[in-house]
Write an enzyme that holds these catalytic residues in place. Structure first.
Site, PDB file in Angstrom:
ATOM      1  N   SER A  98       0.814  -1.220   0.000  1.00  0.00           N
ATOM      2  CA  SER A  98       0.000   0.000   0.000  1.00  0.00           C
ATOM      3  C   SER A  98       0.851   1.276   0.000  1.00  0.00           C
ATOM      4  O   SER A  98       1.533   1.544  -0.962  1.00  0.00           O
ATOM      5  CB  SER A  98      -0.954  -0.055   1.196  1.00  0.00           C
ATOM      6  OG  SER A  98      -1.832   1.015   1.154  1.00  0.00           O
ATOM      7  N   ASP A 240      -2.868   6.184  -3.323  1.00  0.00           N
ATOM      8  CA  ASP A 240      -1.738   5.549  -2.640  1.00  0.00           C
ATOM      9  C   ASP A 240      -1.221   4.397  -3.518  1.00  0.00           C
ATOM     10  O   ASP A 240      -1.682   4.235  -4.654  1.00  0.00           O
ATOM     11  CB  ASP A 240      -2.155   5.062  -1.238  1.00  0.00           C
ATOM     12  CG  ASP A 240      -3.144   3.931  -1.299  1.00  0.00           C
ATOM     13  OD1 ASP A 240      -3.991   3.935  -2.216  1.00  0.00           O
ATOM     14  OD2 ASP A 240      -3.098   3.019  -0.454  1.00  0.00           O
ATOM     15  N   ASP A 242      -1.632   1.219  -3.791  1.00  0.00           N
ATOM     16  CA  ASP A 242      -2.498   0.196  -4.377  1.00  0.00           C
ATOM     17  C   ASP A 242      -3.878   0.744  -4.740  1.00  0.00           C
ATOM     18  O   ASP A 242      -4.808  -0.016  -5.032  1.00  0.00           O
ATOM     19  CB  ASP A 242      -2.605  -1.046  -3.480  1.00  0.00           C
ATOM     20  CG  ASP A 242      -3.232  -0.764  -2.133  1.00  0.00           C
ATOM     21  OD1 ASP A 242      -3.205   0.398  -1.693  1.00  0.00           O
ATOM     22  OD2 ASP A 242      -3.761  -1.707  -1.512  1.00  0.00           O
ATOM     23  N   ASP A 244      -6.411   2.072  -3.315  1.00  0.00           N
ATOM     24  CA  ASP A 244      -7.691   1.927  -2.621  1.00  0.00           C
ATOM     25  C   ASP A 244      -8.093   3.242  -1.957  1.00  0.00           C
ATOM     26  O   ASP A 244      -9.228   3.427  -1.563  1.00  0.00           O
ATOM     27  CB  ASP A 244      -7.697   0.746  -1.626  1.00  0.00           C
ATOM     28  CG  ASP A 244      -6.549   0.754  -0.638  1.00  0.00           C
ATOM     29  OD1 ASP A 244      -5.663   1.631  -0.747  1.00  0.00           O
ATOM     30  OD2 ASP A 244      -6.531  -0.117   0.244  1.00  0.00           O
TER      31      ASP A 244
HETATM   32 MG    MG Z   1      -3.791   1.255   0.173  1.00  0.00          MG
END
Ligand code: MG
Length: 454
Positions: A98, A240, A242, A244
């Site tokens: 992340s 960020d 990844d 999400d």
């Molecule tokens: Mg993330």
């Protein structure tokens, strides 16, 4: 429930230190053993330099236990979560750390409903890991890998939840800062699909994250703000590592903290709905409560962590959830935070309201936040919280969902034990800066007093 490896968001560690090929192989074997007799797993990874090594290590172990693998390639975490339910598979593994620095990596384990597995399953997997009894199958039982690209299906689903015609008419321009990570693969396409002029920065995938780092904190997003000014864009969005999470900026180049944007989603997506439940962690801003009161809604508090928000949304049948770090959960799409979905919804709000982004933010209630930390031995944490709860004065409400939250008429103090360090984190919010400073002193004072008396 104490766990050794799983944290708030899966397992994370430094490559070569804790996160070694041996660890990845053993942990993936434990995960695959846990889902015994369950047929198929999807696997994906972010843009980190170590992600292919970790992903193929995990795939090798999974295939050896007789589970079939669908490799989604380099994708955002929410796309992998979408794939789990879309393909109706049994489990998913996302290789990502992340927002952690480039030398970290990690894995998020996703259940068949597209949400990360709960802590009971995490605990069971850790027990299998410790026992080292893995269900490897014979040569005849080894499975195979299929590669599938679901980007189009994912984008089509996101697009289906917004008013494309209205957004097209507004003729918006958006700056997307992908942070050299996987958000650059989906968000620009989603927005282009909606007729938005997109200007991408930091859009080349690079595991060193050379652009502005991997964590989208407003202080680091100056280039995004400047690009908005130069191109006269209507809004901007940064993800960020990844994708999400989504952090938004306005047409004046100002980048806002996530508590502001989740308040906009809460206000504009729920006000015309029958079901006005908003699910959010106890650390969220008072703005959320003000909006909820104003429209006759309801706040459902959770402990801090996206898994709690997702699972509570399902349980309470809620449409929307949000976290102050820029996580937006939109249940009609999926009950997990999704940066590209957030981008489309924000475009929808701008089109529906026909207002500028800065005007929407200006109309939100204003608060001041402060935070600090104070040392406390782990073994005293429970007793300190108990003392604070029993000796506090004048709070109109006390929440003990995660730490102790003391709620006053226009302010609050949250005293929360860290899960990893021997400290308490103190968060406060008040109507003025002076009041917030004072409340922070009060919060620190409470812990000090409790430590003296326990
Ligand atoms: Mg993330």
């Amino acid at each position: 429930m104490k766990r050794k490896f799983f944290g708030t968001n899966g397992i994370r560690g430094e490559i070569g230190e804790f996160f070694t090929p041996v660890f990845v192989s053993k942990m993936s074997s434990a995960i695959a053993t846990f889902m015994k007799n369950k047929g198929t797993m999807v696997v994906g990874s972010d843009s980190r330099t170590s992600s292919p090594a970790v992903k193929y290590g995990a795939i090798s172990s999974i295939l050896s236990t007789g589970i079939e693998v669908i490799d989604l390639g380099t994708v955002p975490t929410p796309l992998l979560q979408f794939a789990v339910t879309y393909l109706k598979v049994d489990f998913g593994i996302m290789v990502t750390a992340s927002h952690n620095p480039p030398h970290f990596n990690g894995i998020k384990v996703v259940d068949s409903d597209g949400i990360e597995i709960d802590i009971h399953k995490q605990k069971s997997i850790e027990e299998i890991y410790e026992r080292e009894k893995f269900d490897y199958v014979s040569w005849e039982g080894n499975k195979y890998v299929t590669k599938i690209d679901l980007t189009k299906e994912y984008i089509d689903q996101i697009t289906s939840f917004v008013n494309v015609e209205k957004i097209q008419k507004r003729r918006l321009t958006c700056v997307v800062d992908g942070g050299n990570a996987v958000g650059a693969l989906t968000t620009p396409l989603v927005l282009k699909n909606l007729g938005i002029r997109v200007l991408s920065i930091n859009s080349n995938l690079d595991g060193h994250f050379p652009g502005r780092g991997v964590e989208p904190i407003p202080e680091k997003l100056t280039l995004m703000g400047e690009t908005v000014m130069q191109t006269k864009a209507d809004f901007s969005i940064a993800h960020d590592g990844d994708a999400d999470r989504a952090i938004f900026g306005d047409e004046k180049g100002i980048v806002h903290y996530g508590d502001k944007s989740i308040a906009l989603f809460q206000k504009w997506l729920l006000q015309d709905e029958q079901n006005k439940k908003f699910v959010t962690p106890v650390s969220s801003s008072r703005i959320i409560e003000d909006i909820s009161e104003e429209m006759g809604g309801e706040i459902v508090w959770t402990p801090v962590g996206c898994i709690y928000v997702s699972r509570t949304m399902k349980e309470k049948d809620s449409l929307l959830g949000g976290e102050e770090n820029g996580g937006i959960f939109y249940a009609p799409h999926q009950c997990v935070r999704d940066g590209s979905m957030a981008a489309a919804l924000m475009a929808d709000i701008l089109a529906q309201t026909n207002k500028t982004f800065s005007k929407l933010v200006e109309n939100l209630p204003q608060y001041y936040q402060k935070k600090d930390r104070i040392d406390c031995p782990n073994k005293l944490k429970e007793r300190v919280m108990e003392y604070v709860k029993n000796n506090v004065q004048k709070a109109s409400e006390i929440l003990t969902i995660d730490g102790v939250k003391l709620i006053y008429p226009d302010s609050w103090i949250l005293i929360r034990p860290s899960g990893t360090e021997p400290i308490f984190r103190i968060f406060v919010e008040a109507k003025t800066n002076d009041k917030a400073e004072k409340m922070l002193d009060d919060g620190l004072g409470m812990v000090k007093e409790a430590l003296k008396n326990t």
